[in-house]
Motif scaffolding. Structure first.
Motif: not given
Lengths: 216, 216
Positions: A91-93, A96, A168, A170-171, A174-175, B134, B138-139, B196, B201-202
């Motif tokens: 995920a980005r976060s 997640h 994932p 994500d919130d 965070d996209i 990673r 990530v956030r 994903d 804006g992904a």
């Protein structure tokens, strides 16, 4: 559907759960090993072992001296856990990140199967799980070998499957975070068979490989 | 070496066993999931979960409501089982079929880690197990997310590894049986990453995949 019991009621993410016998059977059939847990002196013991399925029963085997086979034959309460990993969910976060997986958890007691014909058929099914059709080609099991191996059967009556699939989640906020996100698939792959050299007169080069090793 | 205890004394095929921490660590590091077994109402429960290792501790996590995380945080006796399947061993005789594998069984009680900085470092290590490097991209985890997730640590003090490798071991009398014999390698492979799509804006196409997906 398997009956929902107190210990198979999903407490976390029930949308990932299933009591469907076909879903459970498919996971058991794909998994080559499972963990069998039992209680010994009040403490948990989880032993990895090979399992296979015939109809609505999961089968296990072990030598006469095996601690696990003894506990199973004695009617110990068991928990069977089989897990297939399907992917790493990036995920980005940090929060997640997850895994895609399919798992089965079964509860119950096994019974020992002692009828030689039933045992022979069950061991043939195990060999055919590893390599379809192979049981007819190998040197058959002898009465002595049958007697040296315990066969245990657990009826699939209490348990469930749990799965996660897909990308994932994500919130929203965070996209746009600038990191790659998605799934890295993970699978149990089979490699090129390695023939046993054998001894003098070895048959390695004579027999044909009767299974499709390219299938995953 | 880990100390040999009554429950880690090998009863079957001791030549396959090891108490070497490096052997145990390598298996834990390669396995993406394990089974955590504990006793609930006198009966065994084995739950599949993700684990990772930092030094001589195995780490686990779960939501505050998780049955497994609760049992672990309460100091339940645990048994951790991680198994890697390396091959199907196809012998000439039905009896000598086997599996090549590497497994670890650990015993002990976990402790909950509550220090936020320690938790953040541990979760970063989990992300880096899935995709090296990673965690820095990530956030980052928030204080609220940290508080929502339990972190459990089990010291690697009691347990062992067990492995089988190599070709089938057939009886001398079976060597000329006309069937292919050898090993079909099995491995946990990783596939091509699937990005994903994300929302508006992904960032999927912006970030680089920071791991080598070709490695197994």
């Amino acid at each position: 559907m398997l009956a929902r019991t107190d210990r198979t009621t999903f407490r976390q993410r029930p949308q990932r759960g299933s009591f469907d016998p076909a879903v459970i059977a498919a996971i058991l059939d794909e998994a080559l090993v499972c963990t069998v847990a039992f209680v010994e002196d009040g403490r948990p013991v989880g032993i990895p072992t090979t399992h296979w399925r015939m109809g609505d029963r999961v089968l296990f085997h072990g030598g006469q001296g095996s601690r696990l086979a003894k506990a199973m034959a004695a009617g110990a309460e068991l928990c069977i856990t089989a897990t297939l990993v399907d992917g790493m969910v990036l995920a980005r976060s940090a929060f997640h990140h997850s895994m895609n997986y399919r798992s089965v958890v079964l509860f119950g007691r096994a019974v020992e199967v002692t009828d030689p014909a039933e045992k022979e058929a069950a061991f043939a099914a195990l060999i055919d799980k590893l390599a379809p059709g192979r049981s007819a080609a190998v040197r058959p099991v002898t009465a002595k070998e049958l007697a040296a191996t315990r066969l245990l059967a657990l009826a699939i009556t209490e348990g469930s499957a749990k799965t996660r699939s897909g990308p994932p989640v994500d919130d929203e906020a965070d996209i746009s975070w600038p990191v790659w996100a998605g799934v890295v698939p993970v699978m149990q792959a089979r490699g090129e068979p390695v023939a046993d050299g054998g001894g003098e007169g070895a048959s390695s080069s004579r027999g044909e490989t009767p299974w499709n090793h390219a299938s995953v």
